[in-house]
Write a protein that holds these residues in place. Sequence first.
Motif, PDB file in Angstrom:
ATOM      1  N   THR A 148       0.869  -1.178   0.000  1.00  0.00           N
ATOM      2  CA  THR A 148       0.000   0.000   0.000  1.00  0.00           C
ATOM      3  C   THR A 148       0.897   1.216   0.000  1.00  0.00           C
ATOM      4  OG1 THR A 148      -1.409  -1.239   1.491  1.00  0.00           O
ATOM      5  CG2 THR A 148      -1.964   1.079   1.175  1.00  0.00           C
ATOM      6  N   ARG A 149       1.726   1.286   1.050  1.00  0.00           N
ATOM      7  CA  ARG A 149       2.578   2.442   1.263  1.00  0.00           C
ATOM      8  C   ARG A 149       3.568   2.692   0.133  1.00  0.00           C
ATOM      9  NH1 ARG A 149       1.417   1.964   6.174  1.00  0.00           N
ATOM     10  NH2 ARG A 149       1.210  -0.172   5.521  1.00  0.00           N
ATOM     11  N   THR A 150       4.330   1.661  -0.177  1.00  0.00           N
ATOM     12  CA  THR A 150       5.396   1.869  -1.157  1.00  0.00           C
ATOM     13  C   THR A 150       4.780   2.204  -2.509  1.00  0.00           C
ATOM     14  OG1 THR A 150       6.749   0.334   0.071  1.00  0.00           O
ATOM     15  CG2 THR A 150       7.482   0.848  -2.142  1.00  0.00           C
ATOM     16  N   MET A 187       9.233  -1.744  -9.742  1.00  0.00           N
ATOM     17  CA  MET A 187       8.766  -3.119  -9.636  1.00  0.00           C
ATOM     18  C   MET A 187       8.880  -3.676  -8.227  1.00  0.00           C
ATOM     19  SD  MET A 187      10.162  -6.374 -11.776  1.00  0.00           S
ATOM     20  CE  MET A 187       9.206  -6.096 -13.229  1.00  0.00           C
ATOM     21  N   ARG A 188       7.798  -4.287  -7.765  1.00  0.00           N
ATOM     22  CA  ARG A 188       7.867  -5.113  -6.552  1.00  0.00           C
ATOM     23  C   ARG A 188       7.292  -6.472  -6.935  1.00  0.00           C
ATOM     24  NH1 ARG A 188       5.635  -4.065  -0.476  1.00  0.00           N
ATOM     25  NH2 ARG A 188       7.412  -2.668  -0.504  1.00  0.00           N
ATOM     26  N   ASP A 189       8.092  -7.487  -6.749  1.00  0.00           N
ATOM     27  CA  ASP A 189       7.664  -8.838  -7.112  1.00  0.00           C
ATOM     28  C   ASP A 189       8.152  -9.777  -6.008  1.00  0.00           C
ATOM     29  OD1 ASP A 189       6.654 -10.355  -9.761  1.00  0.00           O
ATOM     30  OD2 ASP A 189       8.197 -11.575  -8.784  1.00  0.00           O
ATOM     31  N   GLN A 207      16.124  -7.216  -0.689  1.00  0.00           N
ATOM     32  CA  GLN A 207      16.488  -5.806  -0.834  1.00  0.00           C
ATOM     33  C   GLN A 207      15.269  -4.905  -0.926  1.00  0.00           C
ATOM     34  OE1 GLN A 207      19.452  -3.904  -1.620  1.00  0.00           O
ATOM     35  NE2 GLN A 207      20.883  -5.559  -1.210  1.00  0.00           N
ATOM     36  N   HIS A 208      15.389  -3.729  -0.383  1.00  0.00           N
ATOM     37  CA  HIS A 208      14.334  -2.715  -0.501  1.00  0.00           C
ATOM     38  C   HIS A 208      15.061  -1.366  -0.469  1.00  0.00           C
ATOM     39  CE1 HIS A 208      10.575  -0.813  -0.399  1.00  0.00           C
ATOM     40  NE2 HIS A 208      10.025  -1.342   0.671  1.00  0.00           N
ATOM     41  N   PRO A 209      15.808  -1.057  -1.559  1.00  0.00           N
ATOM     42  CA  PRO A 209      16.717   0.092  -1.489  1.00  0.00           C
ATOM     43  C   PRO A 209      16.034   1.435  -1.237  1.00  0.00           C
ATOM     44  CG  PRO A 209      16.590  -0.775  -3.740  1.00  0.00           C
ATOM     45  CD  PRO A 209      15.881  -1.761  -2.858  1.00  0.00           C
ATOM     46  N   THR A 210      14.836   1.643  -1.786  1.00  0.00           N
ATOM     47  CA  THR A 210      14.252   2.983  -1.599  1.00  0.00           C
ATOM     48  C   THR A 210      13.702   3.152  -0.177  1.00  0.00           C
ATOM     49  OG1 THR A 210      12.099   2.345  -2.553  1.00  0.00           O
ATOM     50  CG2 THR A 210      13.731   3.310  -4.048  1.00  0.00           C
ATOM     51  N   GLN A 211      13.306   2.031   0.459  1.00  0.00           N
ATOM     52  CA  GLN A 211      12.915   2.128   1.880  1.00  0.00           C
ATOM     53  C   GLN A 211      14.136   2.526   2.710  1.00  0.00           C
ATOM     54  OE1 GLN A 211       9.771   1.620   3.386  1.00  0.00           O
ATOM     55  NE2 GLN A 211      10.765   2.368   5.232  1.00  0.00           N
ATOM     56  N   ALA A 212      15.282   1.920   2.380  1.00  0.00           N
ATOM     57  CA  ALA A 212      16.512   2.255   3.108  1.00  0.00           C
ATOM     58  C   ALA A 212      16.849   3.732   2.927  1.00  0.00           C
ATOM     59  CB  ALA A 212      17.661   1.382   2.620  1.00  0.00           C
ATOM     60  N   GLY A 238      13.389  -9.323   7.496  1.00  0.00           N
ATOM     61  CA  GLY A 238      12.925  -7.992   7.101  1.00  0.00           C
ATOM     62  C   GLY A 238      13.891  -7.376   6.101  1.00  0.00           C
ATOM     63  N   ARG A 239      13.421  -7.170   4.872  1.00  0.00           N
ATOM     64  CA  ARG A 239      14.335  -6.617   3.847  1.00  0.00           C
ATOM     65  C   ARG A 239      14.604  -5.139   4.091  1.00  0.00           C
ATOM     66  NH1 ARG A 239       9.679  -7.477  -0.634  1.00  0.00           N
ATOM     67  NH2 ARG A 239       8.186  -6.068   0.279  1.00  0.00           N
ATOM     68  N   ALA A 240      13.615  -4.452   4.726  1.00  0.00           N
ATOM     69  CA  ALA A 240      13.803  -3.018   4.977  1.00  0.00           C
ATOM     70  C   ALA A 240      14.984  -2.838   5.934  1.00  0.00           C
ATOM     71  CB  ALA A 240      12.535  -2.416   5.559  1.00  0.00           C
ATOM     72  N   ILE A 282       6.971  -8.750  12.768  1.00  0.00           N
ATOM     73  CA  ILE A 282       7.394 -10.112  12.435  1.00  0.00           C
ATOM     74  C   ILE A 282       6.952 -10.422  10.995  1.00  0.00           C
ATOM     75  CG2 ILE A 282       5.347 -11.314  13.336  1.00  0.00           C
ATOM     76  CD1 ILE A 282       8.100 -12.935  14.666  1.00  0.00           C
ATOM     77  N   GLN A 283       7.852 -10.995  10.218  1.00  0.00           N
ATOM     78  CA  GLN A 283       7.575 -11.202   8.785  1.00  0.00           C
ATOM     79  C   GLN A 283       7.031 -12.629   8.580  1.00  0.00           C
ATOM     80  OE1 GLN A 283       8.773  -8.742   6.207  1.00  0.00           O
ATOM     81  NE2 GLN A 283       8.893  -7.389   7.975  1.00  0.00           N
ATOM     82  N   ASP A 284       5.846 -12.882   9.130  1.00  0.00           N
ATOM     83  CA  ASP A 284       5.378 -14.278   9.141  1.00  0.00           C
ATOM     84  C   ASP A 284       4.923 -14.777   7.774  1.00  0.00           C
ATOM     85  OD1 ASP A 284       3.185 -12.675   9.178  1.00  0.00           O
ATOM     86  OD2 ASP A 284       2.362 -13.443  11.063  1.00  0.00           O
ATOM     87  N   HIS A 307      10.007   3.146  12.108  1.00  0.00           N
ATOM     88  CA  HIS A 307       9.363   1.868  11.746  1.00  0.00           C
ATOM     89  C   HIS A 307       9.059   1.958  10.255  1.00  0.00           C
ATOM     90  CE1 HIS A 307       6.743  -1.556  11.544  1.00  0.00           C
ATOM     91  NE2 HIS A 307       6.691  -1.735  12.865  1.00  0.00           N
ATOM     92  N   PRO A 308       9.379   0.928   9.463  1.00  0.00           N
ATOM     93  CA  PRO A 308       9.085   1.049   8.027  1.00  0.00           C
ATOM     94  C   PRO A 308       7.587   0.961   7.738  1.00  0.00           C
ATOM     95  CG  PRO A 308       9.972  -1.147   8.507  1.00  0.00           C
ATOM     96  CD  PRO A 308      10.055  -0.350   9.782  1.00  0.00           C
ATOM     97  N   LEU A 309       6.804   0.466   8.711  1.00  0.00           N
ATOM     98  CA  LEU A 309       5.357   0.273   8.573  1.00  0.00           C
ATOM     99  C   LEU A 309       5.074  -0.760   7.466  1.00  0.00           C
ATOM    100  CD1 LEU A 309       4.172   3.974   8.939  1.00  0.00           C
ATOM    101  CD2 LEU A 309       4.274   2.223  10.729  1.00  0.00           C
ATOM    102  N   PRO A 310       4.048  -1.540   7.488  1.00  0.00           N
ATOM    103  CA  PRO A 310       2.953  -1.482   8.454  1.00  0.00           C
ATOM    104  C   PRO A 310       3.342  -2.074   9.808  1.00  0.00           C
ATOM    105  CG  PRO A 310       2.648  -3.344   6.961  1.00  0.00           C
ATOM    106  CD  PRO A 310       3.863  -2.621   6.490  1.00  0.00           C
ATOM    107  N   ARG A 311       2.721  -1.537  10.860  1.00  0.00           N
ATOM    108  CA  ARG A 311       2.989  -2.100  12.186  1.00  0.00           C
ATOM    109  C   ARG A 311       1.836  -3.022  12.570  1.00  0.00           C
ATOM    110  NH1 ARG A 311       1.841   2.787  16.380  1.00  0.00           N
ATOM    111  NH2 ARG A 311       0.012   3.527  15.279  1.00  0.00           N
TER     112      ARG A 311
END
Length: 346
Positions: free
Chosen positions: A79-81, A129-131, A162-167, A198-200, A262-264, A298-302
Motif C-alpha cells: 500500500t505504502r510503497t 517493480m515489486r515482485d 532488498q528494498h533500497p528505496t525504503q533504506a 525484514g528486507r527493509a 514479524i515477517q510471518d 518503523h518502516p510500517l505497516p505495524r
Amino acid sequence: MNYEDYLKTAPDDRVKYYQRDDRMYHVMRTQQFDTSLLEELFEIANQIKLMTRKPNGIDFLKSLLRHKKAMLYFTQPSTRTFLSFLGACQLVGMDTAEVRDPSLSSEYKGESQEDAVRVFSSYFDMIVMRDPKPGFCEYMAYYLDRSARSVPFINGGSGKDQHPTQALLDLYTMYRSFQDRGGVSGKRYAFVGDLLRGRAVRSVIFLLSQFDDVEMYFVAPDAFQVAPDLEQSLEQSRVKIIKSGNLKEVLPDVDCVYMTRIQDEYDMSGESGQINYDQFSLYPDDLKMMKPDSIILHPLPRRSEIHPEVDLDPRAMYWRQLRNGLYIRAALMLYVFNQSHRLQEY
Ligand code: NCD
C-alpha cells in the motif's frame, strides 16, 4: 553474457551493470549508494520538500518530468510503497500506469512475465517493480538491457533481500533528525524484531554501515537474529555490533530505535507462532527509559510492536518517515533522469 554468468559476478561487482555514462540508471541494491551520492540525494529531497510548500514550487516541480511516463508493477502486496511511488511520480509530473494483479493482464492468457514486462518498456520510460521473487527485478533489467528497449528499473522490494528505496527514506529521516547533532555518524542504533527476514531493516543496516563510528544493537529473538552474511559484511566495515534479547536493557543507550514487525509471510512451518513478540514491542512506559532526543522509526505497516499511544510522543518519527519517502523517491527520479540540476532554475 548469459544470465548464469551474470549471476556469477559478485553482487557488489554487479553495480557497474546498473550504471550508464557514470550515473546510476537502474536502482537495484543499497550497495549502489555511497555517502556522497546519499548526501546529493538528500540535498535534492530537501529542496523538493521546501518547494512543495508553495504553489509555484509545486507547479515548477511538475514541469520537470512532464515528458516521462512510469509503470508501477506491484505484484506483491503493497500500500505504502506503491502510493509513495505514485505520489512521487505526481510530484515531478510523471504520468503513471499500474499492474497490481497479473491475473487481470494477459499473463492470464499464458503470456510469460518476461514478455509482459517487455511490453511495458515499449510504452513507459521507467519501471518500478515489486515482485515476490527474489532477483526478478534485476533479471528483468538484465533481460531488457540486452534488447533495444532498455528503461531504468527501480526495485520497490524484492523478496526478503532488498528494498533500497525504503533504506533511502529511513536514512534520510535519520539524517534530518540528527542534522543539528553532528549527523548520522557516531550514533547508536537499535534494530528490533525480525532482523532475519525484514528486507527493509537489512537494507538500511547496510547503508548506515558506511558512516563512521556507528554502533548497532540487534534486539531480536534468537531465531530471527541478523543473517550471517550481513553480520560478516558489518564486521568488515568495522561496525561495532551488540546482540541482545532484551529491549528494555538497550533503550537507555541508543539514539535511534528502529522497530519492525514479524515477517510471518515467510514462515515455512509456523515458526513465528513460537515467539513472544511482547519482548520486542514498545509500550508507553518504555519511553521513560529512552534518551530525550532519541528517535523511533518503523518502516510500517505495524502490528502490535508499537503501542498506538507511543505515536503521541515527539520522538515517534514513523509518520514523518513515511512523508520523507515521497521526497526522496521524487529526488531519485530527478536524479535518474538527470534533471535535478534544473532545480536551480527555480
Ligand atoms: C516493508 C516491506 O515491504 O518490506 N514495508 C514497506 O515497504 N513500507 C516492511 C514490512 O512489510 O514489514
